[in-house]
Design a protein around this motif. Sequence first.
Motif, mmCIF file in Angstrom:
data_model
loop_
_atom_site.group_PDB
_atom_site.id
_atom_site.type_symbol
_atom_site.label_atom_id
_atom_site.label_comp_id
_atom_site.label_asym_id
_atom_site.label_seq_id
_atom_site.Cartn_x
_atom_site.Cartn_y
_atom_site.Cartn_z
ATOM 1 N N ARG A 116 107.234 35.997 -111.582
ATOM 2 C CA ARG A 116 106.647 37.318 -111.872
ATOM 3 C C ARG A 116 107.531 38.038 -112.880
ATOM 4 O O ARG A 116 107.022 39.062 -113.579
ATOM 5 C CB ARG A 116 106.416 38.216 -110.916
ATOM 6 C CG ARG A 116 105.172 37.433 -109.833
ATOM 7 C CD ARG A 116 104.091 37.375 -110.547
ATOM 8 N NE ARG A 116 102.886 36.771 -109.781
ATOM 9 C CZ ARG A 116 102.502 35.645 -110.228
ATOM 10 N NH1 ARG A 116 102.832 34.950 -111.356
ATOM 11 N NH2 ARG A 116 101.594 34.923 -109.458
ATOM 12 N N GLU A 117 108.867 37.360 -113.094
ATOM 13 C CA GLU A 117 109.765 38.229 -113.836
ATOM 14 C C GLU A 117 110.568 37.026 -114.564
ATOM 15 O O GLU A 117 111.319 36.546 -114.003
ATOM 16 C CB GLU A 117 110.317 39.431 -113.186
ATOM 17 C CG GLU A 117 111.330 40.368 -114.396
ATOM 18 C CD GLU A 117 111.891 41.536 -113.410
ATOM 19 O OE1 GLU A 117 112.741 42.159 -114.114
ATOM 20 O OE2 GLU A 117 111.602 41.882 -112.147
ATOM 21 N N PRO A 125 100.628 34.199 -117.866
ATOM 22 C CA PRO A 125 100.144 35.263 -117.834
ATOM 23 C C PRO A 125 100.484 36.297 -116.805
ATOM 24 O O PRO A 125 100.333 37.570 -117.157
ATOM 25 C CB PRO A 125 98.539 35.032 -118.281
ATOM 26 C CG PRO A 125 98.560 33.587 -117.324
ATOM 27 C CD PRO A 125 99.862 33.027 -117.317
ATOM 28 N N GLN A 126 100.869 36.046 -115.666
ATOM 29 C CA GLN A 126 101.067 36.865 -114.675
ATOM 30 C C GLN A 126 102.541 37.418 -114.825
ATOM 31 O O GLN A 126 102.765 38.119 -114.078
ATOM 32 C CB GLN A 126 100.924 36.448 -113.491
ATOM 33 C CG GLN A 126 99.445 35.826 -113.132
ATOM 34 C CD GLN A 126 98.290 36.998 -113.352
ATOM 35 O OE1 GLN A 126 98.562 38.317 -112.962
ATOM 36 N NE2 GLN A 126 97.230 36.594 -114.035
ATOM 37 N N CYS A 127 103.188 36.854 -115.804
ATOM 38 C CA CYS A 127 104.659 37.030 -115.510
ATOM 39 C C CYS A 127 105.128 38.247 -116.675
ATOM 40 O O CYS A 127 104.758 38.092 -117.752
ATOM 41 C CB CYS A 127 105.414 35.810 -116.039
ATOM 42 S SG CYS A 127 107.329 35.930 -116.041
ATOM 43 N N TYR A 128 106.053 38.933 -116.208
ATOM 44 C CA TYR A 128 106.648 39.860 -116.997
ATOM 45 C C TYR A 128 107.880 39.366 -117.787
ATOM 46 O O TYR A 128 108.663 38.880 -117.055
ATOM 47 C CB TYR A 128 106.922 41.398 -116.240
ATOM 48 C CG TYR A 128 107.930 42.336 -117.006
ATOM 49 C CD1 TYR A 128 107.426 42.931 -118.232
ATOM 50 C CD2 TYR A 128 109.373 42.373 -116.882
ATOM 51 C CE1 TYR A 128 108.395 43.769 -118.965
ATOM 52 C CE2 TYR A 128 110.237 43.029 -117.766
ATOM 53 C CZ TYR A 128 109.669 43.846 -118.594
ATOM 54 O OH TYR A 128 110.419 44.567 -119.450
ATOM 55 N N LYS A 152 104.527 33.453 -122.551
ATOM 56 C CA LYS A 152 103.478 34.696 -122.148
ATOM 57 C C LYS A 152 102.089 33.993 -121.932
ATOM 58 O O LYS A 152 101.253 34.392 -121.219
ATOM 59 C CB LYS A 152 103.351 35.914 -123.181
ATOM 60 C CG LYS A 152 104.602 36.935 -122.873
ATOM 61 C CD LYS A 152 104.282 38.100 -123.973
ATOM 62 C CE LYS A 152 105.323 38.866 -123.630
ATOM 63 N NZ LYS A 152 105.177 40.054 -124.162
ATOM 64 N N THR A 186 104.551 28.701 -112.510
ATOM 65 C CA THR A 186 103.539 29.587 -112.584
ATOM 66 C C THR A 186 103.649 30.797 -111.703
ATOM 67 O O THR A 186 102.681 31.854 -111.615
ATOM 68 C CB THR A 186 102.172 28.998 -112.377
ATOM 69 O OG1 THR A 186 102.307 28.076 -111.152
ATOM 70 C CG2 THR A 186 102.166 27.903 -113.409
ATOM 71 N N LYS A 187 104.559 30.642 -110.520
ATOM 72 C CA LYS A 187 104.540 31.607 -109.629
ATOM 73 C C LYS A 187 105.547 32.740 -110.100
ATOM 74 O O LYS A 187 105.679 34.134 -109.470
ATOM 75 C CB LYS A 187 104.789 31.222 -108.408
ATOM 76 C CG LYS A 187 103.879 30.388 -107.489
ATOM 77 C CD LYS A 187 104.130 30.480 -106.117
ATOM 78 C CE LYS A 187 102.966 29.932 -105.485
ATOM 79 N NZ LYS A 187 102.505 30.364 -104.384
#
Length: 189
Positions: free
Chosen positions: A158-159, A183-186, A179, A155-156
Amino acid sequence: MSTTLNVLRRHLLGFYQSKRSLFHWINLQFNVVDENRRNSFGPDRICAEWILRNGGTVKWVNSNEILSDYNELPKEGTMLQLQVIDASNSSIMHNGFAHFKGCNYITKVVFHKCNYLEDRAFEELHYLKKSLLFLQISSCPNISEKGLMHLHVLTKVRELIMFDLPSVKNKNNIVHILKSSLPQCYIKY
């Protein structure tokens, strides 16, 4: 003549398969976690040893140097934290992923052309869920949707970069699922 060729072909095939089995066994051994070493020298040291022993590279926190030579590891007893692991073209396998246990500073991992990786390896990525920010999985022929489903615990992150995964049959579906859970990940596939 064809009988002779068939005998030769069977002989060569048997030779190749026995060599492959030997290399597979050797790779398995190079991936085993040594709990005594982990207890003596710490998780970051033995994780770095694992990655380097299998052909990858590592970078320590507060260092710009990328280490690729096992023989250049800092002397035992030096307490350093791993930050980056690049396992490109390495022979890491699922049974080595327990090396990540206790590595609390790894922010970036690249799995590129890791031909020995299988789906079950990613079950163990949960060890990095508190620190991992960037993950690349590419050109790994044995990774399918089943393995990628385990990424939802990161969950941490980001990419997340993925490409050239021939065992993934429905990339749109797996991207949609990831996704939704990250949800916070590109995510790029």
